[in-house]
Motif scaffolding. Structure first.
Motif, PDB file in Angstrom:
ATOM      1  N   LYS A  17       0.833  -1.200   0.000  1.00 41.10           N
ATOM      2  CA  LYS A  17       0.000   0.000   0.000  1.00 41.10           C
ATOM      3  C   LYS A  17       0.868   1.250   0.000  1.00 41.10           C
ATOM      4  CE  LYS A  17      -3.868   2.169   2.420  1.00 41.10           C
ATOM      5  NZ  LYS A  17      -4.819   2.076   3.559  1.00 41.10           N
ATOM      6  N   VAL A  18       1.914   1.248   0.805  1.00 41.39           N
ATOM      7  CA  VAL A  18       2.829   2.385   0.859  1.00 41.39           C
ATOM      8  C   VAL A  18       3.526   2.564  -0.486  1.00 41.39           C
ATOM      9  CG1 VAL A  18       4.927   3.299   1.913  1.00 41.39           C
ATOM     10  CG2 VAL A  18       3.199   2.210   3.348  1.00 41.39           C
ATOM     11  N   THR A  19       3.963   1.453  -1.068  1.00 44.04           N
ATOM     12  CA  THR A  19       4.621   1.508  -2.378  1.00 44.04           C
ATOM     13  C   THR A  19       3.697   2.090  -3.432  1.00 44.04           C
ATOM     14  OG1 THR A  19       5.974  -0.437  -1.828  1.00 44.04           O
ATOM     15  CG2 THR A  19       5.803   0.160  -4.150  1.00 44.04           C
ATOM     16  N   ALA A  20       2.442   1.662  -3.405  1.00 45.90           N
ATOM     17  CA  ALA A  20       1.459   2.174  -4.365  1.00 45.90           C
ATOM     18  C   ALA A  20       1.257   3.670  -4.183  1.00 45.90           C
ATOM     19  CB  ALA A  20       0.144   1.429  -4.217  1.00 45.90           C
ATOM     20  N   GLN A  21       1.202   4.134  -2.941  1.00 40.02           N
ATOM     21  CA  GLN A  21       1.020   5.554  -2.675  1.00 40.02           C
ATOM     22  C   GLN A  21       2.214   6.368  -3.176  1.00 40.02           C
ATOM     23  OE1 GLN A  21      -1.686   7.205  -1.519  1.00 40.02           O
ATOM     24  NE2 GLN A  21      -2.717   5.217  -1.650  1.00 40.02           N
ATOM     25  N   LEU A  22       3.415   5.816  -3.018  1.00 36.96           N
ATOM     26  CA  LEU A  22       4.608   6.507  -3.504  1.00 36.96           C
ATOM     27  C   LEU A  22       4.627   6.551  -5.033  1.00 36.96           C
ATOM     28  CD1 LEU A  22       7.285   5.112  -1.028  1.00 36.96           C
ATOM     29  CD2 LEU A  22       6.448   7.469  -1.184  1.00 36.96           C
ATOM     30  N   LEU A  23       4.160   5.488  -5.675  1.00 31.77           N
ATOM     31  CA  LEU A  23       4.083   5.477  -7.132  1.00 31.77           C
ATOM     32  C   LEU A  23       3.062   6.508  -7.630  1.00 31.77           C
ATOM     33  CD1 LEU A  23       4.261   1.648  -7.943  1.00 31.77           C
ATOM     34  CD2 LEU A  23       6.011   3.387  -8.389  1.00 31.77           C
ATOM     35  N   ILE A  24       1.972   6.635  -6.906  1.00 34.60           N
ATOM     36  CA  ILE A  24       0.979   7.659  -7.245  1.00 34.60           C
ATOM     37  C   ILE A  24       1.599   9.054  -7.076  1.00 34.60           C
ATOM     38  CG2 ILE A  24      -1.198   8.718  -6.520  1.00 34.60           C
ATOM     39  CD1 ILE A  24      -2.164   5.885  -5.785  1.00 34.60           C
ATOM     40  N   GLY A  25       2.421   9.187  -6.027  1.00 35.55           N
ATOM     41  CA  GLY A  25       3.130  10.446  -5.811  1.00 35.55           C
ATOM     42  C   GLY A  25       4.098  10.750  -6.937  1.00 35.55           C
ATOM     43  N   ASP A  29       4.338  13.913  -9.512  1.00 35.55           N
ATOM     44  CA  ASP A  29       5.572  14.642  -9.788  1.00 35.55           C
ATOM     45  C   ASP A  29       5.846  14.700 -11.289  1.00 35.55           C
ATOM     46  OD1 ASP A  29       5.950  15.008  -7.100  1.00 35.55           O
ATOM     47  OD2 ASP A  29       7.342  13.329  -6.864  1.00 35.55           O
ATOM     48  N   LEU A  30       5.602  13.596 -11.967  1.00 35.39           N
ATOM     49  CA  LEU A  30       5.815  13.550 -13.417  1.00 35.39           C
ATOM     50  C   LEU A  30       4.894  14.529 -14.140  1.00 35.39           C
ATOM     51  CD1 LEU A  30       6.173   9.685 -13.941  1.00 35.39           C
ATOM     52  CD2 LEU A  30       7.982  11.397 -14.171  1.00 35.39           C
ATOM     53  N   LYS A  31       3.681  14.681 -13.637  1.00 34.21           N
ATOM     54  CA  LYS A  31       2.743  15.627 -14.240  1.00 34.21           C
ATOM     55  C   LYS A  31       3.263  17.058 -14.095  1.00 34.21           C
ATOM     56  CE  LYS A  31      -2.068  17.186 -14.176  1.00 34.21           C
ATOM     57  NZ  LYS A  31      -3.400  17.062 -13.527  1.00 34.21           N
ATOM     58  N   LYS A  84      14.051  17.985 -11.601  1.00 28.99           N
ATOM     59  CA  LYS A  84      13.011  16.980 -11.395  1.00 28.99           C
ATOM     60  C   LYS A  84      12.356  17.151 -10.016  1.00 28.99           C
ATOM     61  CE  LYS A  84      15.089  13.443 -14.348  1.00 28.99           C
ATOM     62  NZ  LYS A  84      16.419  14.026 -14.598  1.00 28.99           N
ATOM     63  N   PHE A  85      11.069  16.848  -9.982  1.00 31.93           N
ATOM     64  CA  PHE A  85      10.348  16.778  -8.718  1.00 31.93           C
ATOM     65  C   PHE A  85      10.526  15.346  -8.200  1.00 31.93           C
ATOM     66  CE2 PHE A  85       8.443  20.135 -11.144  1.00 31.93           C
ATOM     67  CZ  PHE A  85       8.117  21.112 -10.222  1.00 31.93           C
ATOM     68  N   ASN A  86      11.524  15.143  -7.367  1.00 33.97           N
ATOM     69  CA  ASN A  86      11.914  13.767  -7.037  1.00 33.97           C
ATOM     70  C   ASN A  86      11.739  13.389  -5.569  1.00 33.97           C
ATOM     71  OD1 ASN A  86      13.931  15.270  -5.899  1.00 33.97           O
ATOM     72  ND2 ASN A  86      15.613  14.345  -7.044  1.00 33.97           N
ATOM     73  N   THR A  87      10.905  14.125  -4.837  1.00 38.22           N
ATOM     74  CA  THR A  87      10.729  13.813  -3.420  1.00 38.22           C
ATOM     75  C   THR A  87      10.184  12.405  -3.209  1.00 38.22           C
ATOM     76  OG1 THR A  87      10.312  16.144  -2.921  1.00 38.22           O
ATOM     77  CG2 THR A  87       9.637  14.526  -1.271  1.00 38.22           C
ATOM     78  N   ASN A  88       9.143  12.049  -3.962  1.00 35.65           N
ATOM     79  CA  ASN A  88       8.558  10.706  -3.817  1.00 35.65           C
ATOM     80  C   ASN A  88       9.521   9.622  -4.282  1.00 35.65           C
ATOM     81  OD1 ASN A  88       5.566  10.917  -2.949  1.00 35.65           O
ATOM     82  ND2 ASN A  88       5.769  12.543  -4.470  1.00 35.65           N
ATOM     83  N   TYR A  89      10.289   9.921  -5.335  1.00 30.16           N
ATOM     84  CA  TYR A  89      11.271   8.940  -5.793  1.00 30.16           C
ATOM     85  C   TYR A  89      12.336   8.719  -4.726  1.00 30.16           C
ATOM     86  CZ  TYR A  89      15.451   7.094  -7.984  1.00 30.16           C
ATOM     87  OH  TYR A  89      16.573   6.360  -8.250  1.00 30.16           O
ATOM     88  N   GLN A  90      12.836   9.804  -4.129  1.00 27.86           N
ATOM     89  CA  GLN A  90      13.865   9.673  -3.095  1.00 27.86           C
ATOM     90  C   GLN A  90      13.347   8.860  -1.917  1.00 27.86           C
ATOM     91  OE1 GLN A  90      16.921  10.428  -3.294  1.00 27.86           O
ATOM     92  NE2 GLN A  90      17.006  11.779  -5.081  1.00 27.86           N
ATOM     93  N   TYR A 113      15.206   6.967 -15.244  1.00 28.98           N
ATOM     94  CA  TYR A 113      14.626   8.290 -15.515  1.00 28.98           C
ATOM     95  C   TYR A 113      15.199   9.339 -14.565  1.00 28.98           C
ATOM     96  CZ  TYR A 113      11.275  12.096 -15.912  1.00 28.98           C
ATOM     97  OH  TYR A 113      10.705  13.329 -16.086  1.00 28.98           O
ATOM     98  N   TYR A 114      15.254   9.003 -13.286  1.00 25.52           N
ATOM     99  CA  TYR A 114      15.706   9.993 -12.310  1.00 25.52           C
ATOM    100  C   TYR A 114      17.222  10.119 -12.265  1.00 25.52           C
ATOM    101  CZ  TYR A 114      11.006  10.746 -10.595  1.00 25.52           C
ATOM    102  OH  TYR A 114       9.674  11.103 -10.508  1.00 25.52           O
ATOM    103  N   SER A 115      17.925   9.228 -12.932  1.00 20.04           N
ATOM    104  CA  SER A 115      19.388   9.295 -12.971  1.00 20.04           C
ATOM    105  C   SER A 115      19.885  10.160 -14.123  1.00 20.04           C
ATOM    106  CB  SER A 115      19.993   7.889 -13.094  1.00 20.04           C
ATOM    107  OG  SER A 115      19.643   7.089 -11.985  1.00 20.04           O
ATOM    108  N   LYS A 116      19.112  10.235 -15.200  1.00 14.70           N
ATOM    109  CA  LYS A 116      19.540  10.997 -16.372  1.00 14.70           C
ATOM    110  C   LYS A 116      19.441  12.493 -16.095  1.00 14.70           C
ATOM    111  CE  LYS A 116      18.515   7.555 -19.934  1.00 14.70           C
ATOM    112  NZ  LYS A 116      17.700   7.228 -21.131  1.00 14.70           N
ATOM    113  N   GLN A 117      20.448  13.222 -16.553  1.00 17.59           N
ATOM    114  CA  GLN A 117      20.511  14.660 -16.307  1.00 17.59           C
ATOM    115  C   GLN A 117      20.784  15.458 -17.586  1.00 17.59           C
ATOM    116  OE1 GLN A 117      20.102  16.054 -13.178  1.00 17.59           O
ATOM    117  NE2 GLN A 117      19.661  14.025 -12.366  1.00 17.59           N
TER     118      GLN A 117
END
Length: 218
Positions: A17-25, A29-31, A84-90, A113-117
């Motif tokens: 459930k937590v993982t799903a919420q972070l993926l939604i987050g 962020d991607l939006k 990048k908006f990467n709070t949820n990814y971090q 995706y979050y590694s490329k700059q």
């Protein structure tokens, strides 16, 4: 044993459930990133259109006013960044919940995706080129013209300086200088890379968001 299994199952469900919420987050962020990319495409599009108008005037193909040339020229020194908006990814990565994603290809795509700059780097190079112009090398430019209120900046305080309502620099003469022409052409070349990276980032962004949604729908 039954109680232990129930506790383990309960914990696993909680982690999912937590993982799903972070993926939604991450999707949210991607939006936000996609909206930023759209803004940057329009922003740098206006700047490059202005540069091309300057060069077309230099070639005698267009006949822009001095005010239009001045605005287009000074706009080239403005730049905007992308991050990048990467709070949820971090959080997903740092907490170990990334390992809870059953689709390992998806987890790899997220990390990649979050590694490329490369978009950030191309914009930093643009910033360096825009900031490197030496106004001292073109004495025809009136420094007070920098205080002119542009279309995008109407809130510059009134310093009670006599800057008039129009640029005093003769930009049709200014753009004949090789230093100015080289500066503008260099920015156009860098803009080509910026637009290419913006396009690639937007496509990757949408693909990743759709992959996450497909995973969540399972």
């Amino acid at each position: 044993m039954i109680a232990l299994q129930l506790n383990i199952q309960k914990e696993e469900n909680k982690e999912k459930k937590v993982t799903a919420q972070l993926l939604i987050g991450i999707q949210a962020d991607l939006k936000l990133e996609a909206e930023r990319i759209d803004f940057l495409q329009a922003y740098y599009g206006d700047i490059t259109d202005g540069i091309q108008q300057i060069l077309l005037t230099y070639q005698g193909i267009e006949n822009n006013t001095n005010q239009e040339l001045g605005q287009a020229f000074l706009n080239t020194f403005e730049f905007r960044k992308f991050s990048k908006f990467n709070t949820n990814y971090q959080t997903l990565y740092g907490s170990g919940f990334l390992q809870e994603i059953e689709d390992k290809e998806l987890s790899e795509e997220i990390v990649t995706y979050y590694s490329k700059q490369f978009l950030e780097w191309s914009l930093e190079i643009y910033q360096q080129k825009a900031s490197a112009f030496d106004f001292n090398g073109v004495p025809q430019f009136d420094p007070l013209d920098k205080l002119q209120r542009g279309e995008n900046y109407q809130s510059i305080p009134n310093f009670r300086l006599d800057v008039g309502g129009h640029y005093t620099t003769d930009f049709k003469e200014l753009i004949k200088e090789s230093q100015v022409l080289n500066f503008l052409v260099d920015l156009l070349h860098q803009s080509e890379l910026v637009f290419s990276n913006l396009k690639t980032y937007k496509e990757t962004n949408l693909t990743l968001s759709n992959r996450i949604q497909k995973y969540l729908d399972q």
